[in-house]
Design a protein around this motif. Structure first.
Motif: not given
Ligand code: ATP
Length: 241
Positions: A38, A42-43
């Motif tokens: 989170g 990935s974002t």
């Molecule tokens: P993971 O390893 O679990 O994928 P991450 O570091 O890659 O974690 P992200 O998936 O980028 O994290 O998520 C970052 C934030 O954005 C989190 O709070 C998540 O809930 C939120 N988020 C991710 N995708 C979406 C979406 N499609 N709509 C709304 N919020 C999102």
């Protein structure tokens, strides 16, 4: 080669998932992007490759440049043509198609059969395991083989930079080794890599530089060797003992 400066991402116009991320990947470099679930890893990759659009997200601030050209706000097909591919989390193969059919989909931009054959031959040379498996149905491959297939499909597009999300997820240790050995070979052939990983140990072994994210921000960065050695980093951010 890739530069992000103060990048912000908004999901659904309300959730600020990236709050000003700045980072760089040098030509032929290998960079690890680390951090808890989170944190926004990935974002970050989705913002770079343009697939953020399909998730109701958008880059709401900052700049993303690939080889000097701005790419933020461009659609993912344009970004692929520019030489940047994104291997998403979850090994999304087309399960009812053969290995070779999956690879051909990665080369859909080729205009001639000869160009396609050439790209296929290059992939089989880089990943001989896929040549052995070419007629097998993708859905029956092991997790490690599917990971190699999605990497192979991505290099069909002849990229210069690959973003790869959690390549080790759910794989047995021997398979993780094989997948990272493959990434290492691709690096030696000149491909630059930006790797998102929960498995910090393997990521920092292959990377030369690392960034650590927390709540949509970069909270730490440094040479991979330094990050590996730093006690606080190991304990608080990387979960290593
Ligand atoms: P993971 O390893 O679990 O994928 P991450 O570091 O890659 O974690 P992200 O998936 O980028 O994290 O998520 C970052 C934030 O954005 C989190 O709070 C998540 O809930 C939120 N988020 C991710 N995708 C979406 C979406 N499609 N709509 C709304 N919020 C999102």
């Amino acid at each position: 080669m890739l530069a992000l400066s103060n990048v912000e991402v908004l999901y659904a116009e309300v959730i600020l998932a990236l709050k000003g991320v700045s980072m760089q990947v040098p030509q032929r470099g290998c960079v690890a992007l680390l951090g808890a679930n989170g944190a926004g890893k990935s974002t970050t990759l989705k913002a770079i490759s343009g697939v953020i659009d399909s998730e109701d997200g958008r880059v709401s601030g900052g700049l993303i440049a690939f080889e000097g050209q701005p790419i933020h706000g461009q659609d993912s097909a344009t970004v692929v043509r520019a030489g940047l591919v994104h291997v998403m989390e979850g090994r999304r193969v087309l399960p009812h198609m053969t290995v070779e059919q999956n690879l051909i989909i990665g080369g859909h931009m080729f205009k001639s059969a000869a160009a396609m054959r050439q790209a296929l031959a290059a992939v089989y040379q880089a990943i001989p395991r896929l040549a052995d498996l070419r007629r097998r149905v993708a859905g029956y491959l092991s997790g490690g083989e599917q990971q190699m297939l999605v990497i192979g499909r991505a290099i069909m597009a002849e990229p210069r930079l690959m973003l790869i999300d959690e390549p080790s997820l759910g794989l047995a240790p021997r398979m993780i080794e094989e997948v990272f050995a493959l990434l290492h070979r691709l690096r030696e052939q000149g491909l630059a890599l930006l790797i998102v990983e929960q498995n910090t140990r393997v990521a920092l072994e292959i990377a030369d530089y690392g960034y650590v994210m927390e709540s949509g921000r970069i909270v730490l960065e440094g040479d991979a060797q330094e990050l590996r050695a730093n006690e606080d980093v190991r304990e608080f951010y990387l979960g290593l003992d």
